[in-house]
Design a protein around this motif. Structure first.
Motif, PDB file in Angstrom:
ATOM      1  N   TRP A   8      37.281  47.589  45.723  1.00 38.39           N
ATOM      2  CA  TRP A   8      38.346  47.956  44.800  1.00 38.39           C
ATOM      3  C   TRP A   8      37.797  48.962  43.781  1.00 38.39           C
ATOM      4  N   HIS A   9      38.713  49.545  43.006  1.00 37.96           N
ATOM      5  CA  HIS A   9      38.329  50.393  41.882  1.00 37.96           C
ATOM      6  C   HIS A   9      38.379  49.582  40.587  1.00 37.96           C
TER       7      HIS A   9
ATOM      8  N   CYS B 180      44.563  38.901  55.815  1.00 37.06           N
ATOM      9  CA  CYS B 180      45.472  40.033  56.005  1.00 37.06           C
ATOM     10  C   CYS B 180      46.781  39.631  56.680  1.00 37.06           C
TER      11      CYS B 180
ATOM     12  N   ARG C 185      47.675  45.531  50.072  1.00 36.54           N
ATOM     13  CA  ARG C 185      47.471  44.859  48.775  1.00 36.54           C
ATOM     14  C   ARG C 185      48.775  44.639  48.025  1.00 36.54           C
TER      15      ARG C 185
ATOM     16  N   GLN D 156      41.659  48.024  38.884  1.00 35.70           N
ATOM     17  CA  GLN D 156      42.767  47.996  39.835  1.00 35.70           C
ATOM     18  C   GLN D 156      43.401  46.603  39.930  1.00 35.70           C
TER      19      GLN D 156
ATOM     20  N   HIS E 221      36.685  46.387  51.960  1.00 33.39           N
ATOM     21  CA  HIS E 221      37.253  47.528  51.237  1.00 33.39           C
ATOM     22  C   HIS E 221      37.100  47.275  49.739  1.00 33.39           C
TER      23      HIS E 221
ATOM     24  N   HIS F 182      38.331  41.598  48.946  1.00 32.58           N
ATOM     25  CA  HIS F 182      37.980  42.923  49.465  1.00 32.58           C
ATOM     26  C   HIS F 182      38.203  43.023  50.973  1.00 32.58           C
TER      27      HIS F 182
ATOM     28  N   LYS G 127      43.171  44.813  53.532  1.00 32.66           N
ATOM     29  CA  LYS G 127      43.268  46.252  53.750  1.00 32.66           C
ATOM     30  C   LYS G 127      44.032  46.878  52.581  1.00 32.66           C
ATOM     31  N   PRO G 128      43.569  48.019  52.060  1.00 35.59           N
ATOM     32  CA  PRO G 128      44.230  48.616  50.889  1.00 35.59           C
ATOM     33  C   PRO G 128      45.730  48.791  51.048  1.00 35.59           C
TER      34      PRO G 128
END
Length: 203
Positions: free
Chosen positions: A160-161, A94, A119, A164, A158, A112, A115-116
């Protein structure tokens, strides 16, 4: 936290928690961009170094980092035993930003932990530090409603979808993209993961 969990796991055995054989993903990268003079690889979140060391054995100029002190030390040991050099250092995914460009950016089982909200920034950094015709080979764990959460219950992971990761590479040549489910018992508790994998080339 990932640092604590894997620091303890890596310390808990003189052997290698993930083994020492290269992954299929690593072998696929080599087929897409075979080793040549001074081709540079960065292994992002290298764990105990099995893929980083294999890249070095194949003739690439390899740098690698991980958040785990023990992972870094075991990577050094693995490289020494193989008679190769890996520029290995400790960093948090990060926080770390690239300062040189690479021909291959490689990451397996680590993204993952980004942190979203970071990204977009981090992927812009990775892509801007990829040389022309270079490869980004990456995988991410994805959330599926029919798969139970992993037993590790890492607070800073975190998922992912689906799809994505692919969206970050809409303007690259996507050599391969796949989604699959696999069985895992890394924690000693059998469970499943869903994963997206991409091999994209910067044109």
């Amino acid at each position: 936290m990932k640092h604590k969990y894997y620091e303890n796991a890596y310390q808990g055995t003189q052997e290698y928690y993930w083994g020492v054989a290269p992954s299929q993903m690593c072998l696929r990268v080599i087929s897409l961009l075979p080793p040549g003079e001074h081709l540079k690889v960065l292994d992002i979140g290298c764990g105990e170094g099995k893929d980083a060391v294999f890249f070095a054995r194949c003739g690439y100029d390899v740098s690698a980092f991980d958040i785990s002190n023990t992972g870094v030390e075991k990577t050094k040991r693995l490289a020494e035993n193989a008679g190769v050099h890996v520029n290995i250092f400790q960093a948090d995914i990060c926080d770390y930003r690239l300062d040189v460009s690479y021909d291959i950016l490689y990451s397996s089982g680590t993204l993952h932990y980004i942190k979203p909200g970071l990204r977009d920034e981090i992927f812009k950094d990775y892509q801007s530090h990829t040389n022309e015709n270079g490869i980004n080979a990456l995988n991410v764990f994805i959330e599926k409603p029919f798969i139970a959460p992993a037993p590790e219950k890492e607070e800073n992971a975190h998922l992912w979808h689906s799809g994505q990761l692919l969206a970050f590479y809409h303007d690259w040549l996507v050599e391969d993209f796949s989604e699959y489910i696999f069985d895992c018992d890394s924690s000693g508790v059998p469970h499943q993961h869903a994963m997206d994998v991409i091999y994209a080339r910067k044109k």
